[in-house]
Design an enzyme around this catalytic site. Structure first.
Site, PDB file in Angstrom:
ATOM      1  N   GLU A  55       6.929 -21.322  17.371  1.00  0.00           N
ATOM      2  CA  GLU A  55       8.040 -20.826  16.556  1.00  0.00           C
ATOM      3  C   GLU A  55       8.726 -22.006  15.852  1.00  0.00           C
ATOM      4  O   GLU A  55       9.279 -21.854  14.766  1.00  0.00           O
ATOM      5  CB  GLU A  55       9.027 -20.064  17.435  1.00  0.00           C
ATOM      6  CG  GLU A  55       9.775 -18.975  16.696  1.00  0.00           C
ATOM      7  CD  GLU A  55      10.517 -18.027  17.628  1.00  0.00           C
ATOM      8  OE1 GLU A  55       9.927 -17.005  18.016  1.00  0.00           O
ATOM      9  OE2 GLU A  55      11.665 -18.305  17.966  1.00  0.00           O
TER      10      GLU A  55
ATOM     11  N   LYS B 273      11.131  -8.547  11.817  1.00  0.00           N
ATOM     12  CA  LYS B 273      12.200  -7.614  12.186  1.00  0.00           C
ATOM     13  C   LYS B 273      12.494  -6.666  11.018  1.00  0.00           C
ATOM     14  O   LYS B 273      12.667  -5.470  11.199  1.00  0.00           O
ATOM     15  CB  LYS B 273      13.482  -8.379  12.562  1.00  0.00           C
ATOM     16  CG  LYS B 273      13.375  -9.115  13.897  1.00  0.00           C
ATOM     17  CD  LYS B 273      14.687  -9.805  14.253  1.00  0.00           C
ATOM     18  CE  LYS B 273      14.541 -10.708  15.453  1.00  0.00           C
ATOM     19  NZ  LYS B 273      15.713 -11.504  15.786  1.00  0.00           N
TER      20      LYS B 273
ATOM     21  N   HIS C 229     -12.713 -20.294  35.449  1.00  0.00           N
ATOM     22  CA  HIS C 229     -13.551 -19.099  35.584  1.00  0.00           C
ATOM     23  C   HIS C 229     -13.286 -18.136  34.438  1.00  0.00           C
ATOM     24  O   HIS C 229     -13.561 -16.942  34.539  1.00  0.00           O
ATOM     25  CB  HIS C 229     -13.286 -18.437  36.938  1.00  0.00           C
ATOM     26  CG  HIS C 229     -13.535 -19.386  38.063  1.00  0.00           C
ATOM     27  ND1 HIS C 229     -14.737 -19.477  38.718  1.00  0.00           N
ATOM     28  CD2 HIS C 229     -12.749 -20.363  38.590  1.00  0.00           C
ATOM     29  CE1 HIS C 229     -14.674 -20.442  39.628  1.00  0.00           C
ATOM     30  NE2 HIS C 229     -13.481 -20.992  39.565  1.00  0.00           N
TER      31      HIS C 229
HETATM   32  O1  PA5 Z   1      13.980 -18.745  19.405  1.00  0.00           O
HETATM   33  C1  PA5 Z   1      14.475 -17.846  18.746  1.00  0.00           C
HETATM   34  O2  PA5 Z   1      15.382 -18.053  17.939  1.00  0.00           O
HETATM   35  C2  PA5 Z   1      14.026 -16.414  18.909  1.00  0.00           C
HETATM   36  O3  PA5 Z   1      12.824 -16.311  19.605  1.00  0.00           O
HETATM   37  C3  PA5 Z   1      15.095 -15.622  19.635  1.00  0.00           C
HETATM   38  O4  PA5 Z   1      15.314 -16.196  20.894  1.00  0.00           O
HETATM   39  C4  PA5 Z   1      14.701 -14.155  19.813  1.00  0.00           C
HETATM   40  O5  PA5 Z   1      14.396 -13.566  18.561  1.00  0.00           O
HETATM   41  C5  PA5 Z   1      15.821 -13.364  20.483  1.00  0.00           C
HETATM   42  O6  PA5 Z   1      16.979 -13.479  19.734  1.00  0.00           O
HETATM   43  P1  PA5 Z   1      18.396 -13.122  20.327  1.00  0.00           P
HETATM   44  O7  PA5 Z   1      18.696 -14.064  21.438  1.00  0.00           O
HETATM   45  O8  PA5 Z   1      19.330 -13.302  19.177  1.00  0.00           O
HETATM   46  O9  PA5 Z   1      18.345 -11.716  20.815  1.00  0.00           O
END
Ligand code: PA5
Length: 524
Positions: free
Chosen positions: A318, A451, A347
């Site tokens: 990410e 999203k 394995h």
């Molecule tokens: O690292 C990130 O920014 C994302 O993976 C968020 O953690 C994830 O989308 C969840 O977001 P939130 O904590 O706002 O619910």
């Protein structure tokens, strides 16, 4: 493999009981000197970030996860006070819960359901598994980390009859993430069904004034803990997001923070060859050509670290998986990360690693201490731990013989300090690597795009249901419904929506035709 090269490229940090071996990445002797100006520039960028610069230009945000383990580094008194107050609140809360001062409807809390996703779940899951002990954990952790109804049913089944002693943590930085909101609603419904007051069992960890924050305040939940704008989701394990679940479980969060702080000191060094995060970032750069041509396989030889690869998958992919660099130039950067644990993976996919497509490098994690207490000799002078190390060393050699390169991290044991160190090490390696390839590691536009697309699909589903319910009994094929809605481009999506609705007692029925074109659906 020469002993000479191993000695030269094996960094032992005795105080941290940690070592990094990069000798099995075949970089030439002039690689590190050649990269020195670039890594020094990365150190400068990191120093600015730690001093409070806007390091996430897209979101106009400071990036302050390093302050969480040394509040005195935070750029303002207010931030310092916030970090310290939050840590105290976590300790106080854990103590009140462990001593039964704060209780559930049927008694002291013994279970904790954590609802969150991505950065608001992966860290807590990793740490719970790495450091937990079913015999001594004070609260047993359960997770909702998806909007899968069956997944939630499974978690709730393990809490059957126990909701009155189950604390719920709803964790969302934005406070508006659909999966987390849905999980919260399902949990709330389960409490209602059990005749229990959800608010008296719930704590929110979220940004100030987020939807979740407002809801928790309005419904008078047990308490709310902050998520600050300057901590990113995937670097929030050492904020309340990770610290509260760990403290509730009974883990020593101060030792985790101390481990991270100590690794921060080591990885702040501008002496490249003494800085394990810099060496990691440089090895990733060498191994992948700085453009992600090879995948990173994480292979810890320790069951407790099995979820580390999942945690790193998010942290790295990410952060580094970006379309454009900081100058707006298309780059499509990233490094794919996967893994599980050794020797189990021997394995499974290790066959391909050794003999198949050569598109990866490995990060082995070796843990020196086998277990608490003595080990059984399963053969003369041989223990199961001897086998585990034998498989690690054997696999590493077998891969290297075929030109497959690897890095090894060595830890003495999996304890709170080591877990804090691992988190801090990779957080900084990611930041330094991002500087080497000139990208913003701290935003996630791709996550936002997914999203938005999901929202559009849900709107289409509502429109489809409305149109069909307006004419009960009328049979629509997917193309006919698409035409009726003037959404011909979405015919495939409509087929998939109707097909699933028909399987879920949602008032839509299917009449299978000889092919997809003639398969029809009707409401009724
Ligand atoms: O690292 C990130 O920014 C994302 O993976 C968020 O953690 C994830 O989308 C969840 O977001 P939130 O904590 O706002 O619910």
């Amino acid at each position: 493999m020469s002993w000479q090269r191993f000695k030269q490229h094996h960094l032992l940090l005795e105080d941290l009981e940690f070592a990094l071996d990069i000798s099995r990445i075949d970089f030439p002797e002039d690689f590190l000197p050649e990269m020195e100006p670039q890594i020094q520039a990365a150190f400068s960028a990191m120093a600015k970030l730690e001093a409070g610069a806007i390091a996430n230009p897209d979101e106009n945000r400071q990036v302050g996860h390093y302050w969480l383990r040394k509040a005195s580094l935070a750029p303002t008194d207010e931030m310092r006070a916030d970090i310290e107050a939050c840590l105290q609140a976590i300790h106080r809360l854990a103590e009140q819960i462990h001593t039964g001062k704060i209780q559930g409807a049927t008694g002291a809390f013994s279970h904790c359901l954590v609802i969150g996703i991505g950065g608001s779940a992966l860290g807590p899951q990793f740490v719970a598994d790495a450091l937990g002990n079913p015999r001594t954990d004070k609260l047993k952790l359960h997770f909702f980390d998806n909007t899968d109804p069956d997944g939630m049913d499974r978690s709730l089944a393990s809490l059957d009859g126990l909701l009155g002693e189950t604390l719920v943590l709803v964790i969302s930085k934005s406070g508006g993430t659909a999966e987390t909101r849905n999980g919260m609603l399902e949990a709330q419904a389960a409490y209602d069904t059990a005749g229990l007051n959800f608010s008296k069992h719930a704590i929110a960890i979220t940004g100030a004034d987020s939807k979740l924050d407002k809801l928790a305040k309005a419904e008078n939940w047990i308490t709310r803990l902050p998520m600050w704008d300057w901590v990113g989701g995937r670097t929030s394990e050492l904020a309340a997001v990770g610290l509260l679940p760990a403290a509730l479980q009974g883990l020593d969060i101060d030792r985790m923070l101390a481990g991270a702080a100590a690794m921060d000191v080591a990885t702040r060094s501008t002496e490249t060859e003494r800085n394990p995060a810099a060496l990691l970032a440089l090895m990733w750069y060498f191994a992948t050509g700085g453009i992600g041509t090879k995948d990173m396989v994480i292979l810890p030889y320790k069951d407790r670290l099995m979820l580390f690869s999942k945690y790193l998958q998010q942290l790295i992919m990410e952060s580094l998986g970006k379309a454009k660099d900081l100058d707006g130039k298309p780059v499509q950067q990233g490094i794919a990360v996967y893994g599980n644990k050794g020797s189990t993976d021997q394995h499974a996919y290790v066959q391909q690693l050794r003999d198949g497509v050569h598109n990866f490098f490995v990060i082995f994690i070796e843990v020196l201490k086998d277990r608490n207490g003595e080990s059984l000799e399963i053969e003369e002078a041989i223990t199961t731990g001897d086998y585990l190390q034998g498989f690690y060393l054997g696999t590493r050699d077998a891969l290297y013989e075929q030109g497959r390169q690897s890095i090894t991290l060595t830890l003495k044991e999996v304890n709170p300090e080591a877990v804090g160190q691992l988190i801090a090490l990779f957080e900084r390696a990611v930041g330094l690597y991002a500087s080497l390839v000139n990208i913003n590691a701290y935003h996630q536009p791709g996550v936002e795009a997914g999203k938005k697309a999901a929202t559009a699909v849900l709107e289409l589903e509502s429109a489809a249901l409305k149109a069909m319910q307006a004419e009960p009994g009328r049979a629509f094929s997917a193309p006919q419904l698409a035409e009726a809605l003037c959404r011909e481009a979405d015919t495939e999506t409509l087929y998939k929506l109707l097909n699933r609705l028909a399987c879920n007692a949602r008032g839509i029925h299917a009449n299978a035709g000889p092919d997809l074109e003639t398969t029809t659906f009707h409401a009724g």
